[in-house]
Design an enzyme around this catalytic site. Structure first.
Site, mmCIF file in Angstrom:
data_model
loop_
_atom_site.group_PDB
_atom_site.id
_atom_site.type_symbol
_atom_site.label_atom_id
_atom_site.label_comp_id
_atom_site.label_asym_id
_atom_site.label_seq_id
_atom_site.Cartn_x
_atom_site.Cartn_y
_atom_site.Cartn_z
ATOM 1 N N ASN A 115 -14.770 44.554 -14.922
ATOM 2 C CA ASN A 115 -13.417 45.059 -15.485
ATOM 3 C C ASN A 115 -13.460 46.555 -15.597
ATOM 4 O OD1 ASN A 115 -12.886 41.686 -15.270
ATOM 5 N ND2 ASN A 115 -12.938 41.951 -17.247
ATOM 6 N N HIS A 161 27.819 67.444 3.086
ATOM 7 C CA HIS A 161 27.962 65.728 4.061
ATOM 8 C C HIS A 161 28.208 65.795 5.248
ATOM 9 C CE1 HIS A 161 30.258 65.738 -0.137
ATOM 10 N NE2 HIS A 161 30.249 66.682 0.023
ATOM 11 N N SER A 282 11.756 57.851 28.450
ATOM 12 C CA SER A 282 11.729 56.228 28.228
ATOM 13 C C SER A 282 11.937 55.473 29.681
ATOM 14 C CB SER A 282 13.627 55.892 28.413
ATOM 15 O OG SER A 282 14.229 54.935 28.737
ATOM 16 N N LYS A 288 16.148 61.217 29.570
ATOM 17 C CA LYS A 288 15.770 60.302 27.717
ATOM 18 C C LYS A 288 14.409 61.333 26.860
ATOM 19 C CE LYS A 288 17.405 58.540 25.272
ATOM 20 N NZ LYS A 288 17.673 56.678 24.918
ATOM 21 N N GLU A 295 10.804 58.880 14.178
ATOM 22 C CA GLU A 295 11.820 58.053 13.652
ATOM 23 C C GLU A 295 10.935 57.139 13.583
ATOM 24 O OE1 GLU A 295 12.849 58.094 17.943
ATOM 25 O OE2 GLU A 295 14.242 56.282 17.125
ATOM 26 N N TYR A 322 -7.451 42.739 -19.344
ATOM 27 C CA TYR A 322 -7.808 42.617 -17.831
ATOM 28 C C TYR A 322 -7.305 41.375 -17.727
ATOM 29 C CZ TYR A 322 -9.262 41.422 -12.732
ATOM 30 O OH TYR A 322 -9.134 41.318 -11.397
#
Ligand code: ARG
Length: 463
Positions: A115, A161, A282, A288, A295, A322
């Site tokens: 412990n 915003h 891609s 791309k 991400e 414990y």
């Protein structure tokens, strides 16, 4: 007594071994083998103290120490066979020690329990992670400061915003993250300071009757002092909860910038270009450039929050001292720490490599009537209008520009005077974005001069 099937560490009163399912749910060796270095370091300090206090002989302590060094070496070389039957790292190490040195191995566990042993090992491990997080944060902050320095006076739109609000400087935006990561750093430092007490010697829960010297082991293991209460020592996982909490807040900050990178690198924004090293292509769309690292960071950081909630859930409502529930602490913290350190390193790389598109930032800063507040402030300052009225007049000017399909600086003085007769040519000076940011010199404001002063301060702090 069935020595072959019952556990050799505590099998004295058992005649049968555990069911296979029991072994599967009980064993932690699959993950706590990561604590091997901490376990062995702790055991070496414990054995040295036992000998120093005359509780075991110097010869036994010497044999134990040499045996533990060999066990560590075997583990490092991958030559150690971990056994689920031996449950956890503590019993795996001790069993191998017994194979190597024989009887003296049995004396190592004097005045100790698994412990306090696991409380120590885990604390040592988490303490190291605090240090690693602090180092990672320092590197990341330096990368943000370098970005701020390059574009201290570049203008970009500031958003509320996610709508264009007022122009700000690139340097100011970068330094906003330095503030966040500095708070994270302070949280890890603070947690580290608080966790730096040694639980070893609390034994199972009540302390021990052996004349141990807890100050000696605490000092040997780099702790400020031994913990004060044996019950608390074996049942406390605050250090892990604090680490996770600090990590969760830090992860939240990382994910916010990851999100900004995803938005900014899109063809619609073109604010930044991520380096090849942190982008992917891609397989079907040749045009791309995907911000995969950002991400993944955005997503992965959720694991840290998950781990935090999981460990709080384990700990809540547990009676002293414990309980085996607490074995569930490790996987959560291991995963969270791995994710955090990877996230910090990935973000540092992305920020270092990032190139901001200064013309695109400036163009976007001028769009969306971003200097409308400057215009309203001018009406207050120069014409003595109350702010509410100035706000109204400015709103009418914005509407006029919108109807004409132009920006505020494109309105003629004639047009402006139709809305408010006292407006003069001087108003045009505040409608430019550079003047706008340069005027924001209030404490903490976005003016390039402020930004440069903050950069100097951070360079001093970060060395
Ligand atoms: N593997 C255990 C854990 O991680 C070690 C402590 C076990 N203690 C006990 N009394 N069974 O928590």
């Amino acid at each position: 007594m069935g020595e072959t099937s019952a556990n050799s560490m505590w099998g004295g009163r058992f005649s049968d071994g555990p069911d296979a399912i029991m072994e599967a749910i009980n064993a932690s060796i699959g993950f706590d083998k990561r604590l091997a270095p901490q376990d062995i370091t702790g055991s070496r300090a414990h054995a040295a103290m036992l000998a120093d206090c005359g509780i075991i002989s110097k010869a036994d302590a010497k044999a134990i120490d040499a045996g533990l060094v060999q066990v560590m070496d075997e583990i490092t070389r991958g030559a150690f066979t971990f056994s689920a039957a031996l449950e956890d790292i503590h019993m795996n190490v001790e069993a191998r020690l017994r194979e190597i040195i024989g009887t003296p191995a049995g004396r190592l566990h004097t005045a100790r329990s698994r412990n306090d042993q696991v409380a120590l090992d885990f604390r040592l491990w988490v303490r190291d992670q605090c240090d690693a997080a602090i180092a990672g944060l320092d590197a990341l902050m330096r990368a943000f400061v370098a970005q701020a320095e390059e574009g201290a006076d570049w203008v970009m739109p500031g958003f509320t915003h996610l709508q264009t609000a007022q122009p700000v400087t690139w340097g100011h935006h970068m330094l906003a993250y330095v503030e966040m990561f500095a708070r994270d750093r302070a949280r890890f430092e603070d947690a580290r300071r608080r966790m730096n007490e040694c639980p070893l010697g609390a034994a199972a829960l009540a302390g021990t009757s052996f004349p141990i010297d807890r100050g000696m082991t605490a000092a040997a293991l780099g702790f400020d002092r031994p913990t004060a209460n044996s019950l608390d020592s074996v049942s406390d996982r605050d250090f892990a909860l604090e680490f996770l909490s600090a990590a969760a807040i830090c992860a939240t900050h990382l994910s916010r910038f990851a999100e900004e990178l995803v938005i900014w690198s899109s063809a619609q924004f073109r604010f930044v270009r991520m380096s090849d090293r942190f982008s992917t292509g891609s397989s079907i769309m040749p045009q791309k450039r995907n911000p995969d690292a950002a991400e993944l960071l955005r997503a992965k950081l959720g694991r840290i929050l998950g781990a935090t909630v999981a460990l709080f859930t384990v700990m809540k409502g547990l009676p002293l001292a414990y309980s085996k529930d607490m074995q569930e602490d490790k996987e959560q913290v291991f995963d969270a720490a791995d994710t955090l350190l990877l996230g910090l390193a990935a973000m540092e790389g992305m920020v270092r490599d990032l190139s901001a598109n200064r013309p695109a930032l400036e163009q976007a800063a001028s769009a969306g009537f971003s200097t409308a507040t400057d215009l309203a402030d001018w009406l207050v300052r120069e014409l003595g209008l109350p702010f509410r009225e100035a706000h109204h007049v400015t709103g009418s000017l914005v509407k006029l520009a919108e109807d004409k399909g132009c920006d505020l600086p494109d309105l003629s003085l004639d047009d402006m005077q139709k809305i408010h007769g006292e407006i003069t040519q001087a108003v045009y000076s505040v409608l430019g974005v550079h003047n706008s940011v340069a005027s924001r010199t209030s404490h903490g404001g976005t003016a390039p001069d402020n930004v440069r002063a903050q950069i100097a301060r951070w360079k001093e702090v970060l060395g």
